[in-house]
Design a protein around this motif. Structure first.
Motif, short mmCIF file in Angstrom:
data_model
loop_
_atom_site.label_atom_id
_atom_site.label_comp_id
_atom_site.label_asym_id
_atom_site.label_seq_id
_atom_site.Cartn_x
_atom_site.Cartn_y
_atom_site.Cartn_z
N LYS A 65 -13.45 22.36 10.10
CA LYS A 65 -13.39 20.93 9.75
C LYS A 65 -12.07 20.37 10.26
O LYS A 65 -11.00 20.94 10.03
N ARG A 66 -12.16 19.25 10.92
CA ARG A 66 -11.02 18.63 11.59
C ARG A 66 -9.79 18.55 10.67
O ARG A 66 -9.85 17.93 9.62
N GLU A 67 -8.74 19.18 11.07
CA GLU A 67 -7.45 19.03 10.40
C GLU A 67 -7.36 19.62 8.99
O GLU A 67 -6.32 19.59 8.37
N LEU A 68 -8.49 20.10 8.46
CA LEU A 68 -8.49 20.51 7.05
C LEU A 68 -7.54 21.69 6.81
O LEU A 68 -6.73 21.67 5.88
N ALA A 69 -7.65 22.71 7.65
CA ALA A 69 -6.80 23.89 7.45
C ALA A 69 -5.32 23.50 7.51
O ALA A 69 -4.52 23.97 6.69
N ARG A 70 -4.99 22.60 8.42
CA ARG A 70 -3.59 22.17 8.54
C ARG A 70 -3.16 21.40 7.29
O ARG A 70 -2.08 21.60 6.76
N ARG A 71 -4.06 20.52 6.80
CA ARG A 71 -3.71 19.75 5.60
C ARG A 71 -3.52 20.67 4.39
O ARG A 71 -2.62 20.48 3.59
N LEU A 72 -4.38 21.66 4.28
CA LEU A 72 -4.27 22.59 3.14
C LEU A 72 -2.96 23.35 3.20
O LEU A 72 -2.29 23.54 2.19
N THR A 73 -2.60 23.79 4.40
CA THR A 73 -1.34 24.50 4.56
C THR A 73 -0.17 23.60 4.20
O THR A 73 0.77 24.01 3.52
N GLU A 74 -0.24 22.35 4.63
CA GLU A 74 0.82 21.39 4.33
C GLU A 74 0.99 21.18 2.84
O GLU A 74 2.09 21.18 2.30
N VAL A 75 -0.15 21.00 2.14
CA VAL A 75 -0.11 20.79 0.70
C VAL A 75 0.57 21.97 0.03
O VAL A 75 1.43 21.82 -0.84
#
Ligand code: NI
Length: 153
Positions: A65-75
């Protein structure tokens, strides 16, 4: 421990017994105690956002899913002070399961869990809160041994 008598529908009792059997509880009482505990949460974590807690946060997501893994890591990096450990399992080609062990003020742990589980594409999010230790129940100061075999005395 106290012994109580309660009135309950036949159907509901059958469901409780089936639940107990499915999970391998030794007795109806033990099954009921765990059902009630999970409904109530612990007193510390359910009622007091100012208390500290341990927690596990589990969720499933699609890593494509677009950008999801990156957003989760950021959070999670944004709350690195709460993160104790995490486990990542590749469930299949697209799907990942993550389990994070968290520790800190209950309100912050809940806020982190919300910011993960409300991301679009995150499914089956579940936060399980536990008291930080048994101290609230037992204390450390008293000198006697507990009868459960893992007392502090
Ligand atoms: Ni994965």
């Amino acid at each position: 421990m106290q012994r109580v008598t309660l009135t309950i529908d036949d159907d509901l009792l059958a469901a409780i017994d089936a639940h107990g059997e499915r999970h391998g509880y030794a007795s109806r009482s033990e099954a009921l105690r765990d059902i009630v505990r999970s409904a109530l949460g612990t007193p510390e974590t359910a009622a007091d956002d100012g208390a500290r807690c341990h927690a596990t946060l589990s969720y499933v997501y699609d890593h494509e899913k677009r950008e999801l893994a990156r957003r989760l890591t950021e959070v999670q990096h944004g709350h690195h002070d709460l993160a104790v450990a995490s486990l990542h399992v590749h469930l299949d080609h697209d799907t990942c399961l993550e389990v994070a062990v968290l520790r800190g003020p209950t309100a912050q742990v809940k806020a982190l869990a919300d910011s993960v589980t409300t991301q679009r594409g995150v499914r089956y999010g579940h936060l399980h809160l536990l008291p930080e230790s048994g101290e609230h129940e037992h204390g450390h100061a008293h000198g006697h041994s507990h009868d459960d075999g893992h007392g502090h005395g």
